[in-house]
Design an enzyme around this catalytic site. Structure first.
Site, PDB file in Angstrom:
ATOM      1  N   HIS A 255      -3.032   0.137  -3.835  1.00 19.85           N
ATOM      2  CA  HIS A 255      -3.092  -1.057  -2.983  1.00 19.85           C
ATOM      3  C   HIS A 255      -2.995  -2.248  -3.924  1.00 19.85           C
ATOM      4  CE1 HIS A 255      -4.283   1.442   0.384  1.00 19.85           C
ATOM      5  NE2 HIS A 255      -5.122   2.044  -0.446  1.00 19.85           N
TER       6      HIS A 255
ATOM      7  N   SER B 277       0.856  -1.177   0.000  1.00 15.47           N
ATOM      8  CA  SER B 277       0.000   0.000   0.000  1.00 15.47           C
ATOM      9  C   SER B 277       0.888   1.221   0.000  1.00 15.47           C
ATOM     10  CB  SER B 277      -0.896   0.046   1.244  1.00 15.47           C
ATOM     11  OG  SER B 277      -1.941  -0.891   1.159  1.00 15.47           O
TER      12      SER B 277
ATOM     13  N   GLU C 162      -1.158  18.839  -5.810  1.00 14.80           N
ATOM     14  CA  GLU C 162      -2.441  18.829  -6.515  1.00 14.80           C
ATOM     15  C   GLU C 162      -3.398  17.761  -5.985  1.00 14.80           C
ATOM     16  OE1 GLU C 162       0.574  18.446  -7.829  1.00 14.80           O
ATOM     17  OE2 GLU C 162       0.982  20.361  -8.829  1.00 14.80           O
ATOM     18  N   SER C 163      -3.086  17.056  -4.928  1.00  9.16           N
ATOM     19  CA  SER C 163      -3.911  16.062  -4.209  1.00  9.16           C
ATOM     20  C   SER C 163      -3.125  14.787  -3.925  1.00  9.16           C
ATOM     21  CB  SER C 163      -5.261  15.788  -4.869  1.00  9.16           C
ATOM     22  OG  SER C 163      -6.088  16.936  -4.753  1.00  9.16           O
TER      23      SER C 163
ATOM     24  N   CYS D 104      -5.966  18.226  -8.605  1.00  2.00           N
ATOM     25  CA  CYS D 104      -6.738  19.468  -8.612  1.00  2.00           C
ATOM     26  C   CYS D 104      -6.087  20.479  -9.546  1.00  2.00           C
ATOM     27  CB  CYS D 104      -6.814  20.049  -7.209  1.00  2.00           C
ATOM     28  SG  CYS D 104      -7.808  19.002  -6.139  1.00  2.00           S
TER      29      CYS D 104
END
Lengths: 125, 125
Positions: free
Chosen positions: A68, A55, A62-63, A83
């Protein structure tokens, strides 16, 4: 109606087993994909599970990108959320899928943070 | 058809401004919510943006929680992704929303990793 960002949820099937179980390799693939899309890396956190599976998250300005993996199933759940207009999440998504040597992918894009003013600019201080 | 996990994308509006701009407080809310849902914390990474906004991720054994906040809009993009049957992502999602004092929320749940054998068990080694 403008959205702050675009969030891809990708179901990635038929991936290379060894890649999906290698946290260093996955981290490099994810970081490289983010950079290729023009994102700015902020934080990176990966975790290897026993007996298998990885993971990890790459927080970008930008986010984020998240992954996973289930090597035993050849499957990875991939998220690419960006974003603004400068970074195209599909560039990163496609690059990761290619590096995983995936056989098939199902991906959906959700628009996040929809406001009735452009990017909520009327509310910005 | 069984899914490996459930992924909530929550659009959280009308949140408390100071909470959304406080990375320590958000981290505590996210970690507490994950624990309340019965998840096991693996990695935590948060980042504060200038002049405002917070991004953060809590990697759990069961997948991850992620947040991106726009305090100036009272908005947060929240993800809660959990695998397996032991952890209910809605417990964590609802707890976070409550602690953000949100006015309204739109949330969707996506099933991730759907295989035609229970959890792909036929393929597990």
């Amino acid at each position: 109606m403008d959205a702050l960002g675009r969030h891809i949820l990708a179901e990635v099937f038929g991936c290379d087993h060894d890649t999906l179980n290698n946290p260093q390799k996955i981290e490099k693939i994810m970081v490289d994909a983010a950079l290729k899309a023009g994102a700015e890396i902020r934080e990176v956190a990966f975790h290897k599970f026993s007996p298998m599976g990885v993971s990890g998250v790459v927080i970008i300005s930008e986010s984020h990108l998240a992954i996973h993996t289930w090597p035993e199933l050849g499957y990875a759940a991939l998220d690419v959320f960006t974003c603004g207009d400068a970074v195209d999440p599909w560039v990163a998504c496609n690059d990761i899928v290619e590096n995983f040597h995936a056989e098939n992918v199902t991906a959906t894009e959700s628009r996040r943070g929809i406001f009735n003013t452009p990017y909520g600019k009327d509310d910005l201080g």
